[in-house]
Design an enzyme around this catalytic site. Structure first.
Site, mmCIF file in Angstrom:
data_model
loop_
_atom_site.group_PDB
_atom_site.id
_atom_site.type_symbol
_atom_site.label_atom_id
_atom_site.label_comp_id
_atom_site.label_asym_id
_atom_site.label_seq_id
_atom_site.Cartn_x
_atom_site.Cartn_y
_atom_site.Cartn_z
ATOM 1 N N GLY A 130 42.192 33.220 -12.595
ATOM 2 C CA GLY A 130 43.361 34.082 -12.559
ATOM 3 C C GLY A 130 44.678 33.352 -12.760
ATOM 4 O O GLY A 130 45.734 33.886 -12.451
ATOM 5 N N ASP A 180 40.397 34.506 -26.376
ATOM 6 C CA ASP A 180 39.952 33.541 -25.369
ATOM 7 C C ASP A 180 38.617 32.912 -25.763
ATOM 8 O O ASP A 180 38.458 31.686 -25.727
ATOM 9 C CB ASP A 180 39.789 34.221 -24.003
ATOM 10 N N TYR A 232 52.245 46.729 -19.780
ATOM 11 C CA TYR A 232 51.342 46.300 -20.859
ATOM 12 C C TYR A 232 50.885 47.515 -21.663
ATOM 13 O O TYR A 232 50.905 47.509 -22.900
ATOM 14 C CB TYR A 232 50.146 45.575 -20.237
#
Ligand code: ADP
Ligand code: MG
Length: 390
Positions: A130, A180, A232
């Site tokens: 995180g 990622d 977002y």
């Protein structure tokens, strides 16, 4: 040392020594923020912190996974993996186990004719969870690399990255892009991974940090603002609206030359959202070109321009992130920018190794003066992608 920890956990959990060891790194993004879901360009790199997977083959068709985070092993039959991940609702295993078991499921779906013996896997990680460094892609990459070898799948790095994303999207239920996993699977020491998020074309771009004695300082502000999820969603909606109104599949299809037309068409806020994406895509291309032509000490202004665009046009920065960037620059960083989703999280600063301590001290002092939470500061640099260690 997490390699040792993974092997030790394997022995204590499964009562025999492991047969092989694989690992995959976390990742950071040099430049290209919020461009991924606009089919655009990103320039991430694999970092030195890794997640290790100690593995052994089983004589049956079952899979057991354990982690130093959660040492109670989770065991299922390979044939039952599909039932663990209903399309609605949460996985029928502890959430962490859905990452590696989801990868096993996705790879078996992708290679239905492969012979896939049962496996025992023990994970140990040095990638902080995180902190914006993608510990999730690291565990997926370690699992995928191990399965690729022990099941003799012969899959390339992109295929393994896609299995990781499918696990994260469909087994865990987290709607993430492909950046990622691609960064983690394709990483090379002292190189960043240029990724076209539409075509999945990748290129290793040497960054030359080693020769120039540079590193990237992560300044984790340890703050998240309450409106981050809503913010977002709103940004994504503005981007979709912008592309639709301009008559293109995604904002990636616009260039800087189209901005004048966009400005006439949109209200001020939508225009600025669109302008961030269009200029950010161009900055990724410019960063690649600058690394090639002038080297890493010349990319600082592009990093700063990226931050200013996120602060003023995309409006996702915070007072802590702006302070991190400004104080790092004032103390000698060559460039700095916020990174990640925004509304909190981390900034990165490009620094000469010799200046790193002074930059860190300056940022800490400014944060203390302003009464901000103490930041977490640490150095990273481009490292190798997923691989077999032993
Ligand atoms: P990040 O930004 O670090 O990727 P995510 O929320 O995407 O954050 O993923 C973190 C989750 O991934 C953890 O909560 C855990 O479920 C799983 N995870 C990551 N690394 C490990 C590990 N070594 N062992 C077990 N679970 C892990
Ligand atoms: Mg993640």
């Amino acid at each position: 040392m997490s390699a040792t920890a993974a092997r030790a956990l394997f022995e204590s959990a499964f009562g025999r020594p492991s047969e092989a060891l694989f690992s995959a790194p976390g990742r950071a993004n040099l430049i290209g923020e919020h461009t991924d879901y606009n089919d655009g360009y990103v320039l991430p790199f694999a970092i030195p912190s890794r997640t290790f997977a100690a593995v052994g083959v089983r004589p049956d068709e079952r899979i057991r996974v354990t982690s130093t985070f959660s040492p109670e092993p989770v065991e299922v039959a390979l044939s039952e993996l599909a039932d663990l991940f209903p399309s609605e609702g949460t996985p029928r295993v502890p959430e962490w186990a859905a990452y590696p078991l989801g990868v096993a499921w996705a790879l078996r779906e992708r290679f239905p004719d492969a012979v896939t013996p049962g496996l025992d896997i023990a994970f140990a990680s040095e990638v902080p969870v995180g902190a914006g460094l993608s510990s999730s892609a690291a565990i997926e990459g370690a699992a995928a690399s191990a399965m690729n070898a022990l099941w003799a799948l012969g899959a390339d790095a992109t295929t393994l990255a896609l299995a990781g994303r499918r696990a994260e999207n469909e087994a865990v239920g987290a709607p993430t892009g492909i950046m990622d996993q691609m960064a983690v699977m394709h990483g090379h020491p002292d190189a960043a991974t240029f990724l076209d998020c539409r075509t999945l074309e990748v290129a290793a771009i040497p960054v030359g940090f080693v020769d120039a004695d540079l590193e990237l300082l992560v300044i984790d502000t340890r703050t998240t603002h309450a409106h981050s999820t809503g913010g977002y969603r709103e940004r994504r909606a503005s981007c979709e609206l912008g592309a639709a109104e301009m008559g293109v599949p995604a904002l990636r299809d616009l260039t800087v030359a189209d901005l004048a037309r966009a400005e006439e068409r949109f209200d001020d806020v939508t225009f600025r959202r669109v302008r961030h994406i269009v200029t950010e895509n161009q900055r990724v291309l410019d960063t690649v070109a600058t690394l090639r032509s002038a080297g890493p000490t010349a990319i600082g202004d592009l990093l700063v321009a990226s931050h200013v665009s996120m602060r003023d046009d995309f409006e996702i920065s915070t007072i802590e992130l702006d302070t991190a960037v400004e104080s790092a620059l004032a103390a000698g960083a060559l460039g700095a920018r916020m990174t990640g989703g925004g509304f909190g999280g981390a900034a990165v600063a490009l620094v000469r190794v010799a200046d790193a301590e002074a930059v860190e001290a300056a940022v800490r002092a400014t944060f203390a003066e302003r009464g901000f939470r103490e930041p977490n500061v640490f150095a990273i640099w481009p490292a190798d992608g997923a691989h077999r260690d032993a």
